[in-house]
Design an enzyme around this catalytic site. Structure first.
Site, PDB file in Angstrom:
ATOM      1  CB  THR A 268      -0.929   0.051   1.236  1.00  0.00           C
ATOM      2  OG1 THR A 268      -0.125   0.107   2.428  1.00  0.00           O
ATOM      3  CG2 THR A 268      -1.819  -1.179   1.279  1.00  0.00           C
TER       4      THR A 268
ATOM      5  CB  CYS B   6       0.338   2.113  10.482  1.00  0.00           C
ATOM      6  SG  CYS B   6      -0.534   2.030   8.907  1.00  0.00           S
TER       7      CYS B   6
ATOM      8  CB  CYS C 263      -2.753   1.146  12.507  1.00  0.00           C
ATOM      9  SG  CYS C 263      -3.770   1.680  11.093  1.00  0.00           S
TER      10      CYS C 263
ATOM     11  NE  ARG D 177       0.534   7.769  -0.130  1.00  0.00           N
ATOM     12  CZ  ARG D 177       0.528   6.662  -0.853  1.00  0.00           C
ATOM     13  NH1 ARG D 177       1.573   6.360  -1.607  1.00  0.00           N
ATOM     14  NH2 ARG D 177      -0.508   5.857  -0.828  1.00  0.00           N
TER      15      ARG D 177
ATOM     16  CB  CYS E 172      -1.735   5.318   8.255  1.00  0.00           C
ATOM     17  SG  CYS E 172      -3.419   4.692   8.479  1.00  0.00           S
TER      18      CYS E 172
ATOM     19  CB  CYS F  62      -3.292   4.885  12.866  1.00  0.00           C
ATOM     20  SG  CYS F  62      -1.722   4.715  11.959  1.00  0.00           S
TER      21      CYS F  62
ATOM     22  CG  ASP G 228      13.864  15.507  49.478  1.00  0.00           C
ATOM     23  OD1 ASP G 228      13.900  16.673  49.061  1.00  0.00           O
ATOM     24  OD2 ASP G 228      12.837  14.962  49.926  1.00  0.00           O
TER      25      ASP G 228
END
Length: 530
Positions: free
Chosen positions: A28, A32, A36, A61, A63, A66, A489
């Site tokens: 694709t 992601c 996702c 690229r 998604c 998501c 402390d």
């Protein structure tokens, strides 16, 4: 974790690993986050990457479902003290955009070639690619939350040209800037870093006195959203600003961190408004280009805190967002903390009682260092009163108040040159405060996001009047070190006695002793737990 383990995390949509790695699907061309919700791809089509920039570099690229660019940062960068961890913190703070790769390398003490080689070898992307991914993320936030023209957003995000901006947006999001602007996630979506502005409309900037001030009441009402001289937002209250969803992983103990900040809030610089459970923390910010006001809500969303940034210059958006992330410790890995501290026979009950307890950082490291000296050997309330006095005497007034916010915290250069007689402290402590301020102003002690923590500790201890408590507190909060225990402390010692812990137990709490200390500070003050 090996690739088979990563694939199992993807199959189970395990949000614990969001930001720890990314996966891309060869068929694709999309990358992601592990959680996702889309159909899990076949194993043979999946590639894994340490950073979003590495996936982008391979041509994948983001998604749209998501929104992997909106995940919390990897907790590794906070925990690691090596050059890669320091570089990632500096890149997140916007150093590459402001100073270039040469500036990044100079801060790290390496050559630009060495930095490039180490980042490429471990992360699959160099500093330019990592900064580019961050610029694209900033541009998406501005496109979806403001009414700025695309050309203005391009330069506010750090792009050098409109063409570079357009090409990058299309390459990473497979959409034009106009198409990306209308693809705003719904208010209930747990994916995405932005919230819709109040009223469901973009809160556009208003140019006042030559300064583009994002947000402020003027964005919606027509009143001035920034000062005439550009020195600060005229009104940081009300709807508007740049609304963000600051993502985090795992449970988040918001009440405790808001309590912590409320007890230490300095009048004029910080305020906490509202009732416990629905409070809003507000503060002024001195930023690289301009100034701003930040608001963060206590009510926790589905994996995010709502934040609004009112900035005199939108080029400060990335830096302002990163500083609020550090202040609220949003890149922490609570699962790793619980795995170590929850198994401890002494701390286990404390950890179970307060899941998601965080270790607050600092919105301004120099400010935090000054406040650490003010807090030496006095109560929290007394240290806060000294801070109030310092701001009254030396703070920079805002052009117009915003609620009770009236000043920026004093700059260290001004504190270094001041007599400080207005501050009710012994002369020895005033001398320590001036010496620290001189070192910070001259740069002989560095507290930026990429500072070497061990070297900084040594340099601090070399200053007269700064001991292990002050150096450790600065290291924990200003430098975000997750493994600090202030053994001297008084409150820590008292809590350890109450719960039956001893100093010898602390070695078993590494590398999360800062979180162990916050659990001790929050331990019940009644009878012992054991």
């Amino acid at each position: 974790m090996g690739e088979d383990g990563r694939y199992e995390a993807v199959r189970s949509r395990d949000a614990r690993f969001d930001g720890e790695f990314f996966f891309a699907v060869a068929t694709t061309g999309i990358y992601c986050r592990p959680s996702c919700p889309a159909t899990t791809p076949k194993r043979r089509n999946v590639r894994f990457y340490r950073t979003a920039a590495a996936a982008q570099r391979e041509g994948f690229r983001a998604c749209r479902r998501c929104r992997p660019d909106a995940v919390p940062g990897s907790a590794d960068w906070n925990a690691r003290a090596d050059v890669v961890g320091r570089a990632m913190r500096l890149i997140g703070d916007g150093v590459v955009d402001r100073e270039g790769v040469a500036g990044l390398a100079a801060r790290l003490g390496y050559s630009a070639r060495q930095v490039q080689r180490q980042l490429n070898a471990e992360l699959g992307a160099g500093p330019v690619a990592l900064a580019r991914a961050q610029r694209a993320h900033t541009a998406r936030v501005l496109l979806q939350t403001t009414g700025l023209q695309a050309a203005e957003i391009a330069f506010a995000s750090g792009f050098s040209s409109i063409r570079q901006f357009n090409d990058t947006i299309r390459e990473i999001y497979a959409a034009t800037p106009s198409e990306l602007r209308v693809a705003v996630p719904g208010r209930t979506s747990r994916f995405g870093p932005v919230a819709r502005p109040a009223g469901g409309t973009a809160a556009g900037p208003r140019t006042v006195g030559g300064t583009a001030a994002a947000g402020g009441a003027g964005a919606a009402t027509g009143e001035a959203a920034g000062p005439a001289d550009g020195s600060g937002p005229a009104n940081g209250s009300g709807p508007g600003g740049v609304p963000l969803r600051l993502a985090f992983r795992g449970p988040y103990a918001a009440a405790e961190i808001f309590d912590y900040l409320a007890r230490r809030a300095i009048t004029g610089v910080e305020e906490m408004v509202g009732e416990r459970g629905t409070r809003t923390y507000r503060r002024t910010l001195r930023l690289p280009v301009g100034v701003g006001i930040a608001e963060v809500d206590e009510v926790v969303g589905d994996g995010w805190l709502e934040c609004r940034l009112f900035l005199s210059d939108l080029r400060d958006l990335t830096t302002a967002a990163q500083r609020m992330r550090r202040l609220f410790d949003l890149d922490a890995d609570p699962y790793a903390v619980v795995a170590r501290l929850g198994a401890d026979p002494v701390l286990g009950r404390l950890v179970a009682a307060r899941p998601g307890l965080r270790s607050p950082g600092a919105a301004d490291p120099h400010e935090l260092a000054v406040r650490a000296v003010l807090g030496q050997q006095v109560s929290v309330a007394a240290g806060r009163r000294l801070g109030d006095a310092l701001v009254t005497a030396y703070g920079q007034p805002l052009c117009a108040p915003s609620g009770t916010l009236t000043h920026l915290f004093p700059q260290v250069a001004e504190v270094a040159a001041a007599e400080l007689t207005e501050i009710g402290m012994p002369e020895t402590r005033r001398a320590t405060l001036r010496a620290l301020s001189v070192a910070l102003a001259e740069g002989s002690i560095r507290l930026d996001a990429g500072a070497d923590r061990e070297r900084t500790r040594r340099d601090l201890l070399a200053l007269r009047g700064i001991g292990p408590w002050t150096a450790g507190y600065i290291r924990m909060r200003a430098l975000g070190d997750p493994d600090v225990l202030l053994e001297g402390d008084a409150a820590v010692r008292a809590a350890m006695r109450r719960v039956g812990a001893s100093p010898a137990d602390a070695d078993g709490w590494r590398p999360w002793r800062s979180y162990a200390m916050h659990h001790l500070w929050n331990a019940p003050r009644g009878e012992g737990l054991l």
